[in-house]
Design an enzyme around this catalytic site. Structure first.
Site, PDB file in Angstrom:
ATOM      1  N   GLN A  82      41.651  40.548  42.826  1.00  0.00           N
ATOM      2  CA  GLN A  82      40.884  39.288  42.431  1.00  0.00           C
ATOM      3  C   GLN A  82      40.239  38.412  43.669  1.00  0.00           C
ATOM      4  O   GLN A  82      39.679  36.841  42.976  1.00  0.00           O
ATOM      5  CB  GLN A  82      43.129  38.272  42.368  1.00  0.00           C
ATOM      6  CG  GLN A  82      43.610  38.757  41.624  1.00  0.00           C
ATOM      7  CD  GLN A  82      44.046  40.663  41.779  1.00  0.00           C
ATOM      8  OE1 GLN A  82      43.676  40.708  42.253  1.00  0.00           O
ATOM      9  NE2 GLN A  82      44.572  41.574  40.282  1.00  0.00           N
ATOM     10  N   HIS A 166      53.137  54.737  33.455  1.00  0.00           N
ATOM     11  CA  HIS A 166      53.425  53.667  32.697  1.00  0.00           C
ATOM     12  C   HIS A 166      53.196  54.204  31.471  1.00  0.00           C
ATOM     13  O   HIS A 166      52.574  54.752  31.028  1.00  0.00           O
ATOM     14  CB  HIS A 166      52.201  52.530  33.106  1.00  0.00           C
ATOM     15  CG  HIS A 166      52.331  52.098  34.728  1.00  0.00           C
ATOM     16  ND1 HIS A 166      51.126  51.040  34.869  1.00  0.00           N
ATOM     17  CD2 HIS A 166      52.840  52.246  34.987  1.00  0.00           C
ATOM     18  CE1 HIS A 166      51.593  51.067  36.195  1.00  0.00           C
ATOM     19  NE2 HIS A 166      52.840  51.632  36.595  1.00  0.00           N
ATOM     20  N   TYR A 197      53.052  41.930  29.943  1.00  0.00           N
ATOM     21  CA  TYR A 197      54.310  41.257  31.095  1.00  0.00           C
ATOM     22  C   TYR A 197      54.470  40.286  30.065  1.00  0.00           C
ATOM     23  O   TYR A 197      53.426  39.403  30.058  1.00  0.00           O
ATOM     24  CB  TYR A 197      53.222  41.003  32.178  1.00  0.00           C
ATOM     25  CG  TYR A 197      53.306  42.135  33.604  1.00  0.00           C
ATOM     26  CD1 TYR A 197      53.896  43.981  33.677  1.00  0.00           C
ATOM     27  CD2 TYR A 197      51.611  42.292  34.108  1.00  0.00           C
ATOM     28  CE1 TYR A 197      53.555  44.602  34.094  1.00  0.00           C
ATOM     29  CE2 TYR A 197      51.353  43.186  34.457  1.00  0.00           C
ATOM     30  CZ  TYR A 197      52.223  44.585  34.643  1.00  0.00           C
ATOM     31  OH  TYR A 197      52.410  45.581  35.968  1.00  0.00           O
ATOM     32  N   ASP A 250      59.449  46.266  34.968  1.00  0.00           N
ATOM     33  CA  ASP A 250      58.968  45.051  36.379  1.00  0.00           C
ATOM     34  C   ASP A 250      58.789  43.602  34.861  1.00  0.00           C
ATOM     35  O   ASP A 250      58.469  43.532  33.453  1.00  0.00           O
ATOM     36  CB  ASP A 250      57.751  45.127  36.101  1.00  0.00           C
ATOM     37  CG  ASP A 250      56.955  44.302  36.561  1.00  0.00           C
ATOM     38  OD1 ASP A 250      57.416  43.610  37.221  1.00  0.00           O
ATOM     39  OD2 ASP A 250      55.218  44.778  37.072  1.00  0.00           O
ATOM     40  N   HIS A 252      58.336  40.764  36.153  1.00  0.00           N
ATOM     41  CA  HIS A 252      56.459  40.399  36.855  1.00  0.00           C
ATOM     42  C   HIS A 252      57.206  39.065  37.552  1.00  0.00           C
ATOM     43  O   HIS A 252      55.998  38.070  36.874  1.00  0.00           O
ATOM     44  CB  HIS A 252      55.736  40.785  35.514  1.00  0.00           C
ATOM     45  CG  HIS A 252      54.403  40.967  36.925  1.00  0.00           C
ATOM     46  ND1 HIS A 252      53.104  39.829  37.047  1.00  0.00           N
ATOM     47  CD2 HIS A 252      54.292  42.110  37.195  1.00  0.00           C
ATOM     48  CE1 HIS A 252      52.865  40.758  37.687  1.00  0.00           C
ATOM     49  NE2 HIS A 252      52.338  41.901  37.101  1.00  0.00           N
ATOM     50  N   GLU A 276      62.275  45.767  39.250  1.00  0.00           N
ATOM     51  CA  GLU A 276      61.247  44.916  39.910  1.00  0.00           C
ATOM     52  C   GLU A 276      61.255  43.644  39.368  1.00  0.00           C
ATOM     53  O   GLU A 276      60.656  43.103  38.868  1.00  0.00           O
ATOM     54  CB  GLU A 276      59.601  45.883  39.259  1.00  0.00           C
ATOM     55  CG  GLU A 276      58.739  45.639  40.558  1.00  0.00           C
ATOM     56  CD  GLU A 276      57.174  46.731  40.270  1.00  0.00           C
ATOM     57  OE1 GLU A 276      57.814  47.808  39.262  1.00  0.00           O
ATOM     58  OE2 GLU A 276      55.887  45.505  40.369  1.00  0.00           O
ATOM     59  N   GLU A 302      55.824  43.414  45.664  1.00  0.00           N
ATOM     60  CA  GLU A 302      54.098  43.491  45.779  1.00  0.00           C
ATOM     61  C   GLU A 302      53.606  42.292  45.971  1.00  0.00           C
ATOM     62  O   GLU A 302      52.394  42.749  46.441  1.00  0.00           O
ATOM     63  CB  GLU A 302      53.253  43.780  44.343  1.00  0.00           C
ATOM     64  CG  GLU A 302      53.938  43.314  43.849  1.00  0.00           C
ATOM     65  CD  GLU A 302      53.748  43.886  41.882  1.00  0.00           C
ATOM     66  OE1 GLU A 302      53.871  44.514  41.796  1.00  0.00           O
ATOM     67  OE2 GLU A 302      52.551  42.778  41.115  1.00  0.00           O
ATOM     68  N   ARG A 323      58.304  47.891  47.679  1.00  0.00           N
ATOM     69  CA  ARG A 323      56.850  48.136  46.720  1.00  0.00           C
ATOM     70  C   ARG A 323      55.993  47.053  47.468  1.00  0.00           C
ATOM     71  O   ARG A 323      54.976  46.638  47.049  1.00  0.00           O
ATOM     72  CB  ARG A 323      57.800  47.254  45.517  1.00  0.00           C
ATOM     73  CG  ARG A 323      56.920  48.146  44.414  1.00  0.00           C
ATOM     74  CD  ARG A 323      57.708  47.666  42.799  1.00  0.00           C
ATOM     75  NE  ARG A 323      56.172  47.561  42.772  1.00  0.00           N
ATOM     76  CZ  ARG A 323      55.850  49.536  42.274  1.00  0.00           C
ATOM     77  NH1 ARG A 323      55.827  49.743  42.338  1.00  0.00           N
ATOM     78  NH2 ARG A 323      54.507  48.973  41.414  1.00  0.00           N
ATOM     79  N   HIS A 352      53.161  49.984  46.363  1.00  0.00           N
ATOM     80  CA  HIS A 352      52.144  49.978  44.637  1.00  0.00           C
ATOM     81  C   HIS A 352      51.493  50.206  45.071  1.00  0.00           C
ATOM     82  O   HIS A 352      50.408  51.064  46.033  1.00  0.00           O
ATOM     83  CB  HIS A 352      52.117  48.355  45.082  1.00  0.00           C
ATOM     84  CG  HIS A 352      51.851  47.548  43.715  1.00  0.00           C
ATOM     85  ND1 HIS A 352      50.756  46.278  44.008  1.00  0.00           N
ATOM     86  CD2 HIS A 352      52.088  47.334  42.497  1.00  0.00           C
ATOM     87  CE1 HIS A 352      50.057  46.208  42.406  1.00  0.00           C
ATOM     88  NE2 HIS A 352      51.165  46.193  42.018  1.00  0.00           N
ATOM     89  N   GLU A 379      54.342  54.885  42.280  1.00  0.00           N
ATOM     90  CA  GLU A 379      53.452  54.630  40.841  1.00  0.00           C
ATOM     91  C   GLU A 379      52.300  55.346  40.537  1.00  0.00           C
ATOM     92  O   GLU A 379      51.771  55.362  42.317  1.00  0.00           O
ATOM     93  CB  GLU A 379      53.215  53.263  41.234  1.00  0.00           C
ATOM     94  CG  GLU A 379      52.346  52.747  39.796  1.00  0.00           C
ATOM     95  CD  GLU A 379      52.293  50.966  39.745  1.00  0.00           C
ATOM     96  OE1 GLU A 379      52.558  50.408  40.944  1.00  0.00           O
ATOM     97  OE2 GLU A 379      51.995  50.719  39.090  1.00  0.00           O
TER      98      GLU A 379
END
Ligand code: MG
Length: 444
Positions: A82, A166, A197, A250, A252, A276, A302, A323, A352, A379
């Site tokens: 990001q 996933h 999510y 997750d 999230h 998570e 994470e 994580r 992560h 993961e």
């Protein structure tokens, strides 16, 4: 005698002294080391640079550290999808001049001083830059010792790292088919998500769009459809796919803490392997309340950048899996210390490992997974052919296990010419806003 044989010889001498099989005194052993290394120039860092590439459309940042020994360099992961550009500036304009001329062997010393070289610290940009430098120095150390990194960390505790994959889909039949496919590929641990999510597709048309609030491209999710849809998903997958597969999910950080507590309690009958990120890091204080009400295993971390975020959760035994994203916390040197801290409190690791970790970073995750006693789960990741054109020696996943290659260091190399063929996408990479129906911002 070349450098590697010389180091081997010195190592054997010291080991013999430590075991008492030699009649030489400690001073004599130390003298042997001094004699053996006499005349060899220390290995100096000659340059640190960031390499940006996006072979899979994800903004990867890898740091290359070059040394005074021709051809000897290391690679480290500094990927912050990001905000990749500020990381590259932190590497090229600040860590390069900081590190040049320093002894590449002294990883811990360089880490400690680079960490405080900005005075203000523990943010994601500088931590990623620091991780790139740190991991590259470990890579160099492994190449110097002619050993894969897991050997430097103490050797294998397992033959490979058990992984989760996933699976998901918008409706229950899609999710069931996806889970069966994952099981057919050999995975024993499967993360299930209903849509993206927060399961935004289950929400009604958000009112903020009709009211002209915010941008039409902003997405939406509501608490109740997500919570009820997630319970329905667990119920369906458990009843159709059986009890043998381990299920992960997750949250999230998408719902208010008390809603997350209720959701985790209601998922208890389906025996999740872990849930998570039930809360945002800003809501760490809720973990104690969660723990008092359910024994569902919890994974967290994470988004962590600062030691204050994990030390209390671990030492008070409020989570079951740590994580953290290893480049976000400053690199392998920090992660191995976290693993050791967690070992004493019986917290397991689940580093992560999404697509926005470079192959070098995935290798760092896997080398650490192999060498620590309290490994939990990894993961998994699959690399595209384009990514493998840029990075050779990527970790591989087979029958639900991740493997590293046995090359010295992390075992991953980069073709810089191939990397240059995949510039960063035009979109800067920020996480687009998520809102409740009335337009209220939701943490992503
Ligand atoms: Mg997550």
């Amino acid at each position: 005698m070349n450098r590697r044989n010389l180091i081997k010889g010195v190592g054997l001498g010291i080991a013999a002294g430590a075991l008492g099989v030699s009649s030489r005194s400690d001073e004599a052993v130390a003298g042997t080391y001094a004699k053996a290394t006499k005349g060899l120039p220390p290995l100096k860092i000659t340059g640190v640079k960031a390499i940006l590439t996006a072979p899979q459309g994800i903004r990867l940042c890898v740091v290359k550290v070059e040394t005074s020994e021709p051809g000897l360099y290391g690679l480290g992961c500094a990927t912050f999808n990001q905000r990749p550009l500020p990381v590259a500036v932190a590497v090229d304009k600040y860590l390069d001049p900081f590190a040049k001329g320093r002894d590449a062997d002294n990883i811990e010393d360089i880490w400690q001083n680079a960490y405080t070289s900005s005075y203000w610290r523990n943010g994601p940009v500088l931590n990623n830059a620091l991780s790139g430098l740190d991991q590259a120095l470990w890579d160099i150390k492994g190449k110097r010792a002619n050993m894969p990194i897991y050997q430097l960390l103490g050797g294998k505790c397992r033959f490979a790292a058990d992984c989760y994959t996933h699976c998901g889909g918008h409706d229950l039949k899609q999710i069931e088919a996806s889970v069966r496919k994952g099981m057919d590929r050999g995975f024993r641990h499967i993360r299930i998500q209903r849509g993206g999510y927060g399961s935004g597709h289950l929400s009604k048309e958000p009112h903020f769009k009709g009211a002209g609030f915010a941008l039409p491209s902003d997405s939406a999710m509501d608490v109740r459809p997500y919570v009820e849809g997630t319970i329905e998903m667990f119920d369906h997958v458990r009843s159709t796919c059986g009890d043998k597969v381990e299920l992960l999910h997750d949250i999230h950080e998408r719902i208010p803490p008390i809603e997350a507590i209720n959701l985790v309690k209601r998922l208890e009958p389906y025996r999740p392997f872990f849930i998570e990120d039930p809360f945002a890091p800003e809501d760490n204080g809720y973990f104690r309340q969660l723990r008092q009400q359910t024994s569902v295993p919890i994974a967290m971390g994470e988004l962590f950048n600062n030691p204050h975020e994990w030390t209390g959760l671990v030492s008070e035994r409020l989570i079951d899996f740590i994580r953290v994203h290893i480049s976000q916390i400053g690199g392998l040197s920090v992660a191995r210390k976290i693993a050791t801290l967690c070992e004493w409190f019986n917290v397991r690791t689940a580093w992560h490992g999404p697509g926005d970790v470079s192959p070098v970073g995935h290798a760092a995750n896997a080398h650490l997974d192999l060498a620590i006693a309290n490994f939990g789960i990894q993961e998994s990741v699959s690399f595209s052919e384009k990514t493998k054109d840029v990075f050779s020696g990527c970790p591989t996943v087979k029958n639900g296990y991740m493997y590293v290659n046995e090359a010295p260091g992390f075992g991953v190399d980069i073709d810089e010419k191939a990397a240059a063929k995949f510039p960063l996408p035009e979109h800067p990479g920020y996480w687009s806003p998520v809102r409740r129906s009335d337009g209220t911002a939701v943490r992503p």
